[in-house]
Design a protein around this motif. Structure first.
Motif, PDB file in Angstrom:
ATOM      1  N   ASP A   1       5.962 -74.959 -61.141  1.00 13.53           N
ATOM      2  CA  ASP A   1       5.221 -73.483 -61.115  1.00 13.53           C
ATOM      3  C   ASP A   1       5.678 -72.852 -59.747  1.00 13.53           C
ATOM      4  OD1 ASP A   1       3.626 -71.203 -61.253  1.00 13.53           O
ATOM      5  OD2 ASP A   1       1.694 -72.108 -61.469  1.00 13.53           O
ATOM      6  N   SER A   2       6.710 -71.932 -59.863  1.00 14.20           N
ATOM      7  CA  SER A   2       7.044 -71.348 -58.683  1.00 14.20           C
ATOM      8  C   SER A   2       5.797 -70.565 -58.107  1.00 14.20           C
ATOM      9  CB  SER A   2       8.089 -70.374 -58.937  1.00 14.20           C
ATOM     10  OG  SER A   2       9.265 -70.756 -59.542  1.00 14.20           O
ATOM     11  N   LEU A   3       5.024 -70.008 -58.675  1.00 17.19           N
ATOM     12  CA  LEU A   3       3.929 -69.297 -57.974  1.00 17.19           C
ATOM     13  C   LEU A   3       2.936 -70.226 -57.330  1.00 17.19           C
ATOM     14  CD1 LEU A   3       2.295 -66.796 -57.553  1.00 17.19           C
ATOM     15  CD2 LEU A   3       1.183 -67.029 -59.531  1.00 17.19           C
ATOM     16  N   LYS A   4       2.708 -71.403 -57.588  1.00 13.33           N
ATOM     17  CA  LYS A   4       1.971 -72.623 -56.975  1.00 13.33           C
ATOM     18  C   LYS A   4       2.553 -72.904 -55.764  1.00 13.33           C
ATOM     19  CE  LYS A   4      -1.009 -76.278 -57.581  1.00 13.33           C
ATOM     20  NZ  LYS A   4      -1.686 -77.018 -58.454  1.00 13.33           N
ATOM     21  N   ILE A   5       3.862 -73.153 -55.885  1.00 17.93           N
ATOM     22  CA  ILE A   5       5.025 -73.443 -54.751  1.00 17.93           C
ATOM     23  C   ILE A   5       4.640 -72.350 -53.422  1.00 17.93           C
ATOM     24  CG2 ILE A   5       7.151 -74.071 -53.584  1.00 17.93           C
ATOM     25  CD1 ILE A   5       7.639 -75.304 -56.489  1.00 17.93           C
ATOM     26  N   ILE A   6       4.867 -71.081 -53.958  1.00 13.42           N
ATOM     27  CA  ILE A   6       4.709 -70.049 -52.932  1.00 13.42           C
ATOM     28  C   ILE A   6       3.137 -70.163 -52.468  1.00 13.42           C
ATOM     29  CG2 ILE A   6       4.555 -67.616 -52.787  1.00 13.42           C
ATOM     30  CD1 ILE A   6       6.862 -67.562 -54.926  1.00 13.42           C
ATOM     31  N   ASN A   7       2.341 -70.376 -53.197  1.00 11.71           N
ATOM     32  CA  ASN A   7       0.809 -70.558 -52.564  1.00 11.71           C
ATOM     33  C   ASN A   7       0.846 -71.487 -51.649  1.00 11.71           C
ATOM     34  OD1 ASN A   7      -0.062 -68.132 -53.863  1.00 11.71           O
ATOM     35  ND2 ASN A   7      -0.785 -69.380 -55.673  1.00 11.71           N
ATOM     36  N   LEU A   8       1.399 -72.781 -51.910  1.00 10.92           N
ATOM     37  CA  LEU A   8       1.513 -73.811 -51.044  1.00 10.92           C
ATOM     38  C   LEU A   8       2.284 -73.481 -49.816  1.00 10.92           C
ATOM     39  CD1 LEU A   8       2.344 -76.818 -53.541  1.00 10.92           C
ATOM     40  CD2 LEU A   8       0.004 -76.193 -52.346  1.00 10.92           C
ATOM     41  N   PHE A   9       3.322 -72.901 -49.924  1.00  9.31           N
ATOM     42  CA  PHE A   9       3.935 -72.193 -48.602  1.00  9.31           C
ATOM     43  C   PHE A   9       3.118 -71.373 -47.776  1.00  9.31           C
ATOM     44  CE2 PHE A   9       8.253 -73.111 -50.354  1.00  9.31           C
ATOM     45  CZ  PHE A   9       8.928 -73.510 -48.960  1.00  9.31           C
ATOM     46  N   ASP A  10       2.253 -70.548 -48.425  1.00 15.01           N
ATOM     47  CA  ASP A  10       1.461 -69.513 -47.814  1.00 15.01           C
ATOM     48  C   ASP A  10       0.297 -70.477 -46.963  1.00 15.01           C
ATOM     49  OD1 ASP A  10       3.035 -67.342 -48.310  1.00 15.01           O
ATOM     50  OD2 ASP A  10       1.834 -66.855 -50.299  1.00 15.01           O
ATOM     51  N   ASN A  11      -0.052 -71.386 -47.626  1.00 12.06           N
ATOM     52  CA  ASN A  11      -1.215 -72.298 -47.109  1.00 12.06           C
ATOM     53  C   ASN A  11      -0.619 -72.843 -45.941  1.00 12.06           C
ATOM     54  OD1 ASN A  11      -3.119 -74.286 -46.441  1.00 12.06           O
ATOM     55  ND2 ASN A  11      -3.599 -74.585 -48.643  1.00 12.06           N
ATOM     56  N   VAL A  12       0.481 -73.305 -46.060  1.00 10.00           N
ATOM     57  CA  VAL A  12       1.109 -74.098 -44.540  1.00 10.00           C
ATOM     58  C   VAL A  12       1.321 -72.986 -43.660  1.00 10.00           C
ATOM     59  CG1 VAL A  12       3.233 -75.213 -43.917  1.00 10.00           C
ATOM     60  CG2 VAL A  12       2.215 -76.078 -46.027  1.00 10.00           C
ATOM     61  N   LEU A  13       1.738 -71.936 -43.809  1.00 11.29           N
ATOM     62  CA  LEU A  13       2.069 -70.766 -43.207  1.00 11.29           C
ATOM     63  C   LEU A  13       0.694 -70.554 -42.419  1.00 11.29           C
ATOM     64  CD1 LEU A  13       4.779 -68.945 -44.812  1.00 11.29           C
ATOM     65  CD2 LEU A  13       5.187 -70.011 -42.632  1.00 11.29           C
ATOM     66  N   SER A  14      -0.421 -70.734 -42.991  1.00  8.34           N
ATOM     67  CA  SER A  14      -1.522 -70.163 -42.415  1.00  8.34           C
ATOM     68  C   SER A  14      -2.098 -71.029 -41.316  1.00  8.34           C
ATOM     69  CB  SER A  14      -2.775 -69.772 -43.596  1.00  8.34           C
ATOM     70  OG  SER A  14      -3.066 -70.863 -44.107  1.00  8.34           O
ATOM     71  N   ILE A  15      -1.581 -72.254 -41.273  1.00  6.36           N
ATOM     72  CA  ILE A  15      -2.060 -73.366 -40.343  1.00  6.36           C
ATOM     73  C   ILE A  15      -1.626 -72.801 -38.930  1.00  6.36           C
ATOM     74  CG2 ILE A  15      -1.825 -75.620 -39.447  1.00  6.36           C
ATOM     75  CD1 ILE A  15      -0.841 -76.329 -42.343  1.00  6.36           C
ATOM     76  N   ASN A  16      -2.809 -72.811 -38.181  1.00  2.30           N
ATOM     77  CA  ASN A  16      -2.928 -72.102 -36.728  1.00  2.30           C
ATOM     78  C   ASN A  16      -2.282 -72.911 -35.715  1.00  2.30           C
ATOM     79  OD1 ASN A  16      -4.311 -69.712 -37.511  1.00  2.30           O
ATOM     80  ND2 ASN A  16      -6.256 -70.438 -37.401  1.00  2.30           N
ATOM     81  N   SER A  17      -2.162 -74.410 -36.038  1.00  2.74           N
ATOM     82  CA  SER A  17      -2.109 -75.192 -35.096  1.00  2.74           C
ATOM     83  C   SER A  17      -0.382 -75.469 -35.023  1.00  2.74           C
ATOM     84  CB  SER A  17      -2.522 -76.588 -35.119  1.00  2.74           C
ATOM     85  OG  SER A  17      -2.274 -77.154 -36.553  1.00  2.74           O
ATOM     86  N   ILE A  18       0.264 -74.727 -35.944  1.00  5.11           N
ATOM     87  CA  ILE A  18       1.809 -74.760 -35.933  1.00  5.11           C
ATOM     88  C   ILE A  18       2.250 -73.960 -35.084  1.00  5.11           C
ATOM     89  CG2 ILE A  18       3.938 -74.616 -37.342  1.00  5.11           C
ATOM     90  CD1 ILE A  18       2.031 -75.433 -40.018  1.00  5.11           C
TER      91      ILE A  18
END
Length: 178
Positions: free
Chosen positions: A88-105
């Protein structure tokens, strides 16, 4: 005389200091245990994948992503993508967004993740999302700026949108001259 008058204050201050010290060590220990657990879960997901138990592996990796860890969350995302555990491409995009929201990166690693997201979006042919993902990098002084410009110009060239590609190539040429 000073000590006799302030014994109570010294005692309270000492207890406060000890509590802060214990809290700090407890926090550090908890942080280390969390990292060990994430590491073990990542290994467990890899083992599950090798045993052809892809659903279990995917679930473990998604849990790692939701743990918002600066190292293991992106690694889990890449594992899911590289091994086609999610269709599911939409789910992968959501996973990307989740990772991109990590403040410690840190910012440069976030930009690298954005570039990987844009490459994923190329397959979906979502021009607006690609531009939205890459423009913050292009408009910054990031180490990944030139790569982002090359990617978006290549994308437009592959879609025979030569004028748009030309704009980004010109931007790239200006950056190289500077």
């Amino acid at each position: 005389i000073f000590m006799k008058k302030n014994v109570k204050n010294f005692f309270i201050l000492s207890i406060f200091f000890v509590i802060i010290l214990f809290s700090y060590f407890f926090y550090q220990d908890s942080k280390i245990k969390n990292e060990i657990k994430l590491s073990e879960n990542y290994t467990k997901a890899s083992i599950q994948f090798n045993k052809k138990k892809t659903n279990e592996a995917k679930q473990i990796l998604e849990n790692i992503i939701s743990a918002d860890h600066k190292f293991y969350s992106p690694m889990a995302l890449y594992f899911i993508i590289d091994n086609n555990l999610e269709t599911d491409s939409l789910k992968i995009i959501n996973l990307f967004d989740n990772v991109l929201s990590i403040n410690s990166i840190d910012e440069e690693n976030l930009n690298l993740i954005k570039i990987k997201k844009a490459i994923f979006l190329f397959n979906l042919d979502d021009e607006e999302a690609i531009i939205k993902t890459l423009n913050p990098i292009i408009n910054s002084e990031s180490t990944w700026r030139i790569m982002a410009i090359k990617l978006i110009s290549d994308y437009f060239l592959s879609k025979n949108q030569d004028e748009k590609a030309k704009e980004y190539i010109q931007l790239l040429n200006n950056k190289i001259k500077n």
